[in-house]
Design a protein around this motif. Structure first.
Motif, mmCIF file in Angstrom:
data_model
loop_
_atom_site.group_PDB
_atom_site.id
_atom_site.type_symbol
_atom_site.label_atom_id
_atom_site.label_comp_id
_atom_site.label_asym_id
_atom_site.label_seq_id
_atom_site.Cartn_x
_atom_site.Cartn_y
_atom_site.Cartn_z
ATOM 1 N N GLY A 136 0.642 -1.329 -0.064
ATOM 2 C CA GLY A 136 0.149 0.148 0.154
ATOM 3 C C GLY A 136 0.930 1.294 -0.147
ATOM 4 O O GLY A 136 0.420 2.327 0.342
ATOM 5 N N SER B 19 -0.281 3.276 -5.068
ATOM 6 C CA SER B 19 -1.617 3.046 -5.450
ATOM 7 C C SER B 19 -1.768 2.726 -6.820
ATOM 8 O O SER B 19 -2.972 2.890 -7.446
ATOM 9 C CB SER B 19 -2.514 4.042 -5.049
ATOM 10 N N GLU C 172 -2.725 0.425 -9.467
ATOM 11 C CA GLU C 172 -3.245 -0.946 -9.063
ATOM 12 C C GLU C 172 -2.722 -2.115 -10.229
ATOM 13 O O GLU C 172 -2.772 -3.186 -9.756
ATOM 14 C CB GLU C 172 -4.784 -0.820 -9.412
#
Lengths: 365, 68
Positions: free
Chosen positions: A49, A52, A54
């Motif tokens: 995390g 970000s 993806e």
């Protein structure tokens, strides 16, 4: 077991690591990436995390395996030594530079060799920058550069990073806490246990052979010593054979789908920063992981620098985009380096000069 | 008189560079102190390349390579 006392053994170590990388590519890792330290640290940063994006989030078992493999083999062969204290913050910054420079080029020195073996001409262009960067680092060394001494530390200190990574592995296997890409490079991977085994084997052989992509060129420039280059040579040959046999060998610049771009100047400058920083840090990204595994807290700090550098590269839009095919129009869209990435590389190179020529050896004889 | 190179805790390739410098400066015996096993090996190789004989021993915090 000593793999570094003859060129034949060194070549064998390189070949074994090449077979591991080829096998991982065959079983699902992105082709032409196979085993990239910077990319995999970036994916791991995404899984935790820290960024970000993806499409590049996955706790790569290869990274964990490399460190654990080096840790276990060094403990078994009495080479584990817990050390710390050699300019840790300068090393953290050098780690950030290693990651940022690599992600502007789109690969660490290990992946540069893999890309070269797949005919990616951009990687051959980047090699020029890498060699020049290593050469500049050697010049700094000749001018007396040193980050100072590491000292023996508490036995547990060197084990912290291996234990933390073991924790990441357990979390990734037993929980859904970590992020994992559903599409893009982060979703492409070999089965977890195979990746872990590959990392362990690669890590053990890299530890015993002292494999280092920056060190190999550094030793040639500095001492006319070709030992470490032998490992890289045999690794390259194995990957070349694999790429030709699997039809992945495409000698070209703008090849879509191989995660590369053709901004030559920035390929050169990105890898220049990586080569320079790697010599100053005492090893390439792979070697930092191995040294961290065999007890160096200083290298563990460099690894943390790479983790943060990789996260910043995505959070601040420094990482390059790859050449790809537009799914609707079928047109080739050239990859590029964003302005932020170009500025970052210039800053990285400036910082390398400050560290390289601002830290002098004050004792030793 | 024996010269001493204290390369303990230094990163590669500094131990070899310091050894090389001293070996080039004369033929006196040299004692090189290093921390890591691969550094011991590199220093031994450096001595060999200079045609010098050497012996090594483990010390409390690393290795000592005596180059004759």
């Amino acid at each position: 077991m000593n793999l570094s006392d003859s060129k034949k053994k060194l070549a064998l170590a390189g070949a074994v690591c090449g077979i591991v990388a080829a096998a991982l590519a065959y079983f699902g890792n992105p082709a032409n990436m196979a085993f990239c330290i910077a990319c995999f640290i970036r994916d791991t940063a995404g899984a935790l995390g820290l960024h970000s994006t993806e499409t590049v989030q996955y706790a790569r078992p290869e990274i964990i395996g490399l460190v654990l493999g080096a840790f276990l083999i060094s403990a078994a062969t009495k080479e584990y030594r817990s050390t710390a204290g050699s300019s840790p913050m300068a090393r953290f910054v050098l780690g950030m530079i290693l990651a940022i420079g690599s992600l502007v080029f789109l690969g660490c020195p290990l992946r540069m060799i893999i890309r070269m073996s797949a005919g990616d001409l951009n990687a051959w262009v980047a090699l020029i920058g890498f060699v020049l960067g290593v050469g500049t680092g050697v010049f700094a060394l000749k001018k007396g550069f040193s980050l100072g001494r590491a000292h023996l530390a508490g036995r547990m200190s060197g084990a912290v990073l291996p234990v933390l990574l073991l924790g990441v592995l357990i979390l990734s296997l037993a929980t859904t806490l970590l992020k994992a890409s559903q599409s893009g490079p982060g979703s492409m991977h070999a089965p977890v246990l195979l990746s872990l085994a590959g990392g362990l084997v690669f890590g053990a052989f890299a530890q015993k052979s002292r494999m280092c992509f920056a060190g190999s060129i550094r030793d040639v420039i500095l001492m006319r010593n070709f030992d470490l280059l032998t490992i890289i040579g045999s690794f390259f040959v194995i990957m070349l054979v694999y790429n030709i046999a699997s039809g992945n060998f495409v000698p070209a610049f703008d090849t879509p789908g191989v995660i590369a771009h053709s901004e030559h100047l920035w390929n050169i400058l990105g890898m220049y920063a990586v080569g320079f920083a790697a010599v100053l840090a005492g090893g390439c990204p792979l070697r930092q992981l191995i040294l961290a595994g065999q007890g160096s807290s200083d290298s563990a700090i460099t690894v943390l620098g790479m983790l943060i550098g990789a996260a910043l590269a995505h959070n601040l839009g420094l990482a390059a985009s790859a050449t790809a095919v537009n799914a609707e129009t079928q047109e080739i869209v050239s990859g590029s380096v964003p302005l932020n990435g170009k500025i970052a590389v210039v800053i990285c190179i400036a910082v390398c000069f400050i560290i390289g020529f601002g830290n002098k050896r004050t004792e030793g004889r | 008189m024996m010269k001493e190179v204290d390369a303990r805790g230094l990163s590669c390739p500094e131990p070899v560079m310091l050894t090389e410098e001293v070996l080039k400066s004369g033929n006196e015996p040299v004692r090189v102190l290093v921390t890591e096993p691969h550094q011991r090996m590199n220093v031994e190789k450096c001595a060999k390349d200079h045609g010098r004989k050497y012996t090594s021993e483990e010390t409390e915090d690393g290795f000592a390579v005596m180059i004759g």
